[in-house]
Structures are given as C-alpha cells and as structure tokens.
Design a protein around this motif. Structure first.
Motif, mmCIF file in Angstrom:
data_model
loop_
_atom_site.group_PDB
_atom_site.id
_atom_site.type_symbol
_atom_site.label_atom_id
_atom_site.label_comp_id
_atom_site.label_asym_id
_atom_site.label_seq_id
_atom_site.Cartn_x
_atom_site.Cartn_y
_atom_site.Cartn_z
ATOM 1 N N GLU A 1 -5.925 62.724 45.783
ATOM 2 C CA GLU A 1 -5.852 61.391 46.375
ATOM 3 C C GLU A 1 -6.111 61.506 47.877
ATOM 4 O O GLU A 1 -5.369 62.179 48.590
ATOM 5 C CB GLU A 1 -4.484 60.747 46.131
ATOM 6 C CG GLU A 1 -4.415 59.330 46.684
ATOM 7 C CD GLU A 1 -3.103 58.633 46.371
ATOM 8 O OE1 GLU A 1 -3.121 57.432 46.075
ATOM 9 O OE2 GLU A 1 -2.052 59.305 46.431
ATOM 10 N N HIS B 1 -1.248 50.344 49.053
ATOM 11 C CA HIS B 1 -1.440 51.512 48.181
ATOM 12 C C HIS B 1 -0.081 52.014 47.686
ATOM 13 O O HIS B 1 0.861 52.159 48.472
ATOM 14 C CB HIS B 1 -2.138 52.649 48.933
ATOM 15 C CG HIS B 1 -3.552 52.350 49.298
ATOM 16 N ND1 HIS B 1 -4.602 52.553 48.437
ATOM 17 C CD2 HIS B 1 -4.079 51.853 50.445
ATOM 18 C CE1 HIS B 1 -5.732 52.200 49.033
ATOM 19 N NE2 HIS B 1 -5.443 51.782 50.253
ATOM 20 N N THR C 1 -1.006 63.385 48.584
ATOM 21 C CA THR C 1 -1.856 62.362 49.210
ATOM 22 C C THR C 1 -2.282 62.853 50.588
ATOM 23 O O THR C 1 -1.457 63.380 51.349
ATOM 24 C CB THR C 1 -1.118 61.022 49.373
ATOM 25 O OG1 THR C 1 -0.661 60.574 48.098
ATOM 26 C CG2 THR C 1 -2.034 59.965 49.989
#
Length: 661
Positions: free
Chosen positions: A496, A508, A603
C-alpha cells in the motif's frame, strides 16, 4: 471610534506619551538596517504601519555597546552618525500620528554570528555555555560592565535627541540583563552576583543610566519575559520579583511582557510563537504582571485579530496589545478595525515563513501573504493602468489570486479561471494537516482581495480556446500549479503506497500496522502527516533531508518535533525510498551505498517532489507568463511573490501604465 472595539481604540498614556489607540508593533528585526544604520527601506517599512493606524511602533533592537553585535546586521546606536536615521524614522512616523520608541539592547551570550564566518564570540556575566547557538561566553570584567551600563544612557540620549519618543530596555528572552539575574547563568561572587540584590544590580543600573540620560520628558519602558518556558529557565515567580524591584525603583513608564528564552529551542519558539499556540496565550503572564505593578502593561503572543486584543484588554489581562505579525501581514489592520471593516483585514496565519523565517535566513522581512511588506519602496504605491488592459489568469491558487488582486486594484480588467470548484490550490490540502488549519486563511484573504479589487473569478471552469476568443486578453498568466510525480520506487507484492496529496485529499482506511513516511524535502507535509498518524500507530519518518523538518522555520519545527518526540515517532535522516514489499521498506542512504530496512511497514506515504503542469491550450500570439508551481514547484511564498511581480510588470508595460500616484 470603533463600535466593535471600544477598549482597543481608547487612548492611553505611557508616561509623557499619549497614544491614539492600544495597538503596538513591538521591536522585531527586519534585516532592513544598512551597515548598522536606519536607511530608506526601514523608514518606509515603519511609516506604512504608522499610516495604517498603529498607536505605537517600537524599533528593532539597537546595540548599546560594541559587544552587543549579536548579528552582522544589527542596528547600532553607538556612533553619532546613527542619529540621522532615528530622526528620519521619527519624522515619518510622527507625520501619521503614531508614537515611536527604540529598544536598547545587549544580547550577552545570545550571539548568532561570528566575525567573517568564524564561531560567535560573546560576553556574559559568567562562562555558562549557551545551548542553541553553541556559545561559550567570556566573563565580563567589572570595568566593561560599567562601560555597558553607561552605553545604555549614551544610546538613549542619542536616540531621544533625534526625536524618538523614548526607549525600551530589553530584558526579555534571556538577554544580558536577565543573564545577570538568573542564578543558573550568573555564578559571579562580586557586586554583580552572589545574591539576589547583586544579580539585580545590572538591570537597575541600566535603567538608572537610561532615565538619567533622557529625563522625565521621554518614555522609558522595560521588556521582560513573564516566563522562560524552558528547562532550567526562570519561572513566572522569579520574573515577578524583577517587576517588583523595578516598580520600587520608580523610573519606568510601562512594562512589555512576552514569553520564552533565546538560549534553548524549547524556549526560543515563544519569541515568535507558531500557529500551534492559542491566541493571547501569554495573557496569563501579563495578568500576573498587572497585579504586581501600577504601570501600564502590554503583552505579545499570537494576537492577530482585533477581537482578540479587545477581549484581552476588556478582561484586564493587559492595557495594550502587541500585534506585530498582524501588522506585517496587514499594515492597515488598525484603520480597518477602527472603521469596523473586519472582513477586509488580511489576517496573519502564524506560519513564520517570511517574517522571522527571513531573519533567520539573513534576508529582509516580508510576509507570504503580502510580499509588499519589507519591499514598500519597490512595489508601493501601486501604479495604475491608463488604457483598457485585459489580463487572463489561469489557476486560482495563491499565485493566480495574488496576480488577479494586484492587477485589478491597478485598474486592469481581470478574469481568473479555475478548473476546480474552489480556488486555493495546494493550500486546501495544507490546511488539513494538524495545527495547520489557519493556513487556509491565506486563500480566504487573497480571494477576498481579488474580488474587492474587481477581478472576475470563475470556478469549475477549465480553460478552453473559446474563453480566449471571448475575453481577448492582452496577456495570460499561467498559475496552474503542479501535480504528483510518480515515485521511482521498486515495488514487490503490491504494498500500500499513497502520495502525500492522496492521503490529504481523500479518506483512506489504512491497513493496520506501521506507517513509513518517505519525505523528500523535510517540509511541513512530512511533519504534519506524522503528527496526524503518530497517536494511532507506529510511525517512521524517513527524510532525504539532514533532519526532519529541515525546511520548516525553526520555531514552527520545534513545536511540531516536540509533539512527535512525545509520540514516539522514529526518525531516519539522509535516506531516500528505494523499494517496498508487503511489509518492509528499503531505504537507500544519500551519503553512501548502505541500505536500511524498516520492518512492519504496511502503508507508505510518499512526499516526493511534484511536477509542474500547464493546460493543453494554444495561446497563439498572446504573451504568456508562468508563475508559481507551474513555473517550478516551490512554496506558497514564491507563488504569491511571483503573482505580485507578474501583475506589477503587466501594469508597468509602457503602453499600459501611468506613473505611480
């Protein structure tokens, strides 16, 4: 008299000086001094604020002794030739009905610059080292101490003899007078140390020297911190003892209260507090001082709006309000507030970028919203067009809005088109960062100025050739901003990854686990995103800069970094993002060939350099100029300045402009 701000616009006296209102511009270094003297740029800078309705202007610090040169550009009052500059600025300010004072200054160990690039050399009561500038001072000898004290009187006499209304002895922010008072800094055992009375002697004698030199017909004030707000600094109770001592001395006309201490990053951020701090947050300190003295009290510390100042005076926190940055941003804030035109005020957003930020870079003062500040002789008064002149501005970010406002004010017919539904550009993303909401005020202000000036603004309107044909502009200014650049990163297993703009622009749901912020520049975005996420998940801030926030003004950076340190963020410097897989980030050192692995990363948010963008439209023979990010991606400051310059050049074209009025 203002109906909204009756307290703020009531007159007040500082000893023999009667002021028309209670709005004060405090002493602040402008970098506009010329070889230590007041020149035309500095005169014009202060004259504009006097014309804008300020009650009192206080000049930047004036050194009282050769050892007071804390920077290479400090204003000095040690030589006879300095009198001409003080006389010029006094005459200019008095012509507009404002009062003007000058600050008497010695930094002690708080010295920033060394001679010819060498390490700073400083004097102080003792040789206790200074942490922020890494200075170990030379202890003062008794003879030099007395010479400096005489210097206060000599400088005061020269300044007041030139027509300045009075002087302010600077004993704030850990400068020399407070270095004598602070027992952690003054370890002397002679008459200027060894006891509370001995440590107080320097300040009291400096005040005596000053008052004796100027007599009762001039103002003598004292600037003092109400609390150092730093480890091992002086606390409010210790400063109240100083206030009581000078009150008993009976030689002062007012006390100016601020906060902080220059010797540490923790304390120095309060010299010019960033937007993380609440408005009037130092009001509690001035309220304590008011209880300890009968003298008028003024206070500094994030007072950017007239309603904040009015409330502080009404509630008894202070008698006058220091609104320095408010007047850097809008020199006419006083006259606008007095006629209750609050919607016209260009409000300071506390970004610190071009005011104190410029000083710390060694360049002249300005404002990212109002680049005319500090450049009065270059851009003001505004010229006016003498024939029909049409300017098309493409893009409603800061650059386009500033250009539209300036050109329309000068009389040009201006059309601004913006493809999005709102003007603002990247500012609309910046204001979503923690502690950054006020930044959106820059767009609010610029848009309002453009509309008041008569510019037409169309939103949700992508540029097309039909617009060009119908409006028939004499010139087009392209202010179309920038877009994301695809990061050159090796990706395995579809990790991600988001750009900073994507993270800020959209909602998000990030995967559980750690976040890596890959920051290219060391600017607000990297720090702000880290603050937004650090309380919720593990965060690593990896920057290609030498330190996180390296491109952020020092006081703003200090406040943000303190929050990140308390939140347990991991910092990695001098690295670039090289690759990602499902759970690991690979960071390439910018210094050598080493690769650092960061595990448990689910992430990654990439704050990489953007790319300029321009519309795919044929402008034919129409002159076209790029400004702001579509010329080269930088910051709001450059965008607004280029908007000003481009509009000014359009106005001043030989067949378009008439002379400045």
């Amino acid at each position: 008299m203002s109906s909204l701000f009756p307290h703020l616009f009531s007159p007040v006296s500082l000893g023999p000086l009667r002021l028309r209102n209670r709005i004060v511009s405090s002493g602040h270094d402008t970098m506009l001094a010329e070889d230590g003297l007041i020149g035309p740029d500095l005169v014009a800078y202060h004259e504009r604020r006097a014309a804008g309705g300020a009650g009192l202007l206080v000049l930047q610090v004036s050194g009282v002794h050769e050892t007071a040169r804390y920077t290479s550009h400090v204003l000095m009052a040690t030589e006879p030739e300095s009198a001409d500059g003080y006389r010029a600025v006094a005459d200019a300010v008095h012509a507009h009905g404002a009062g003007i004072l000058a600050q008497l200054f010695h930094p002690g160990r708080e010295v920033m610059d060394g001679e010819q690039g060498m390490a700073p050399q400083a004097v102080a009561p003792s040789d206790e080292p200074q942490e922020r500038f890494h200075v170990i001072p030379e202890p003062l000898e008794i003879g030099t101490i007395r010479e400096i004290i005489r210097g206060y009187g000599r400088a005061a006499a020269r300044i007041c003899g030139a027509g300045i209304d009075g002087v302010e002895v600077v004993a704030s922010h850990g400068y020399l007078p407070v270095q004598f008072i602070n027992p952690r800094v003054n370890t002397r055992t002679d008459e200027y140390g060894g006891s509370p009375q001995g440590r107080m002697r320097f300040l009291l004698e400096a005040i005596e020297s000053t008052r004796a030199a100027v007599g009762p017909g001039k103002v003598v004030g004292l600037r003092i911190s109400g609390d150092d707000l730093t480890s091992n600094g002086m606390a409010s109770g210790e400063f109240l003892e100083v206030v009581r001592a000078v009150e008993d001395q009976g030689l002062l006309d007012y006390i100016s209260v601020t906060a902080g201490d220059s010797s540490t990053l923790q304390g120095a951020q309060h010299i010019v507090p960033p937007m993380q701090y609440e408005p009037v947050y130092a009001g509690r300190l001035s309220a304590e001082v008011k209880k300890a003295t009968e003298l008028p009290v003024m206070v500094a510390g994030r007072i950017n709006q007239p309603h904040e100042a009015e409330q502080a005076i009404r509630e008894g926190l202070t008698d006058l309000c220091i609104m320095t940055r408010a007047m850097i941003c809008d020199p006419e804030i006083a006259v606008k507030a007095e006629r209750d035109a609050v919607d016209e005020i260009r409000a300071c957003i506390g970004c610190n970028q071009a005011c104190i930020g410029h000083f710390q870079q060694g360049v002249g003062i300005s404002c990212i919203q109002h680049p005319e500040s500090g450049r009065e002789l270059t851009f003001l008064p505004r010229p006016a067009v003498r024939r029909r002149a049409r300017l098309l501005v493409v893009g409603g970010g800061p650059a386009g809005l500033k250009a539209a406002a300036v050109a329309a004010e000068a009389g040009a017919e201006v059309l601004l088109v913006e493809r999005e539904r709102r003007v603002g550009g990247q500012v609309l993303l910046a204001e979503r960062l923690p502690h950054r909401a006020e930044f959106g005020g820059a767009v609010t202000n610029l848009e309002a100025e453009a509309r008041r000036a008569g510019a037409s603004i169309l939103t949700g309107a992508p540029l097309c050739e039909e617009m060009l044909d119908s409006f028939a502009p004499d010139q087009v200014l392209l202010a179309t901003g920038s877009t994301d650049r695809e990061p050159a990163v090796e990706l395995i297993d579809e990790p991600e990854i988001l750009t900073a703009r994507q993270f800020l622009a959209e909602t998000h749901e990030l995967a559980r686990g750690g976040v890596l912020i890959a920051d290219w520049k060391g600017d607000w975005a990297g720090l702000g995103i880290a603050v937004a996420l650090a309380r919720r998940r593990p965060v690593t801030l990896a920057t290609a800069a030498s330190s996180p926030g390296a491109a952020v003004q020092q006081y703003t950076r200090t406040a943000l970094m303190a929050e990140l340190v308390r939140s347990g963020v991991t910092f990695v410097n001098d690295v670039r993002l090289a690759g990602l897989d499902a759970s690991t980030a690979y960071l390439q050192s910018t210094l050598c060939d080493e690769v650092l692995e960061v595990d448990d990363v689910t992430t990654t948010i990439v704050n990489h350099p953007p790319r300029a963008q321009t519309p795919d439209v044929d402008f034919g023979a129409i002159p076209t100029v790029r400004i702001g990010d579509c010329r080269a991606p930088r910051t709001v400051e450059e965008a607004v300045y280029e908007g000003l310059v481009a509009a000014n050049e359009f106005i001043l074209q030989p067949d378009t402009a008439r002379v400045r009025p």
